[in-house]
Design a protein around this motif. Sequence first.
Motif, PDB file in Angstrom:
ATOM      1  N   ILE A 207       0.832  -1.201   0.000  1.00 31.23           N
ATOM      2  CA  ILE A 207       0.000   0.000   0.000  1.00 31.23           C
ATOM      3  C   ILE A 207       0.871   1.256   0.000  1.00 31.23           C
ATOM      4  N   ALA A 208       1.959   1.233   0.775  1.00 30.72           N
ATOM      5  CA  ALA A 208       2.863   2.389   0.825  1.00 30.72           C
ATOM      6  C   ALA A 208       3.483   2.654  -0.543  1.00 30.72           C
ATOM      7  N   LYS A 209       3.889   1.588  -1.259  1.00 30.46           N
ATOM      8  CA  LYS A 209       4.456   1.764  -2.598  1.00 30.46           C
ATOM      9  C   LYS A 209       3.412   2.327  -3.558  1.00 30.46           C
ATOM     10  N   ALA A 210       2.187   1.782  -3.492  1.00 36.35           N
ATOM     11  CA  ALA A 210       1.130   2.272  -4.380  1.00 36.35           C
ATOM     12  C   ALA A 210       0.813   3.735  -4.076  1.00 36.35           C
ATOM     13  N   ARG A 211       0.738   4.068  -2.787  1.00 36.69           N
ATOM     14  CA  ARG A 211       0.446   5.457  -2.403  1.00 36.69           C
ATOM     15  C   ARG A 211       1.538   6.400  -2.892  1.00 36.69           C
ATOM     16  N   GLU A 212       2.791   6.003  -2.726  1.00 33.26           N
ATOM     17  CA  GLU A 212       3.910   6.838  -3.140  1.00 33.26           C
ATOM     18  C   GLU A 212       3.885   7.109  -4.639  1.00 33.26           C
ATOM     19  N   GLN A 213       3.462   6.093  -5.424  1.00 32.29           N
ATOM     20  CA  GLN A 213       3.428   6.247  -6.881  1.00 32.29           C
ATOM     21  C   GLN A 213       2.095   6.785  -7.391  1.00 32.29           C
ATOM     22  N   GLY A 214       1.128   6.940  -6.477  1.00 29.05           N
ATOM     23  CA  GLY A 214      -0.183   7.425  -6.892  1.00 29.05           C
ATOM     24  C   GLY A 214      -0.963   6.420  -7.706  1.00 29.05           C
ATOM     25  N   LEU A 215      -0.741   5.124  -7.450  1.00 31.60           N
ATOM     26  CA  LEU A 215      -1.408   4.081  -8.222  1.00 31.60           C
ATOM     27  C   LEU A 215      -2.721   3.664  -7.573  1.00 31.60           C
ATOM     28  N   PRO A 216      -3.746   3.366  -8.374  1.00 29.78           N
ATOM     29  CA  PRO A 216      -4.955   2.763  -7.823  1.00 29.78           C
ATOM     30  C   PRO A 216      -4.644   1.380  -7.247  1.00 29.78           C
TER      31      PRO A 216
END
Length: 285
Positions: A207-216
């Motif tokens: 989740i942290a990686k997705a949040r950092e990249q702005g990914l759904p």
Amino acid sequence: MRERKNALVLFSKPPVPGLVKTRLTTLKDGVFTPEVASALYHCMLFDVTEICCAAMADLEARSAERAEAEGVLDVYELIISTTPASNVEVMRDLYHKAGAWPRPITFIADEGSSFDEHYNHAFAQAFERGADAVLSMGADMPALTKADVIAGFDALHRLDGVPGGGIVLAPDQEMGVSVIGWTRETDFDHAGVFYNAEGLTVLPAYIAKAREQGLPALYLPPIPDVDTMADLMHAITVVEALCYCARHDDVTPPWRTADALKQMGWNEVRVPPNDLHDPREEIDR
């Protein structure tokens, strides 16, 4: 009409005593011999494979019915990823000796110096084989259902065409994930997830990686796996329920695991009474 290629990557090792499910054995904090634990894992592996095959057959049949209207025909490949490379033939022989399977199975080897790198290598190979979407999971999940697999691919297809892509994931019962996947357009990997420098467990690390990249990120229902004796106690109850419900519902039951548990004398779970609950004096009269 566009053909959309989907890959299901099933991570597994050969069921060798002392090398799989050691936390269920007396080698660590379990109660079984390594031979019994590996035999149980063997049953889980084949049950999960059969469930995945059944789900992909349903998905392909549904896609064939809708293809003309939707302009997309989905095809599916089942990939079993193992390590090291010498285990590819071991796994292929294991499946061959079990008899015919409902669909062809591809066997690959994942390599790397960490869990993160092994996962990255397997995903890279799936995409190199032409996959437009990859869904991955482990083989120690006798609670897996066809509906779980179908939900995973349905979520990936919601991300098809989304600029930059996105990920889908299902939690396990211990702050990790049991299913993870993304589309070809997604600039994402597993680096820093299983070995997180900040001490995050796997689910929050993704989740942290997705949040950092702005990914759904699309959330799938949790699916428990079996690593510990406590996990196994829960799995026993779920396996029993699934096998009974399969008589009345469209469920592919984990029958091998159920049979193994019965032969082991571990097909029932009984617990002693306890008083660790909220006060009930004002309720029970």
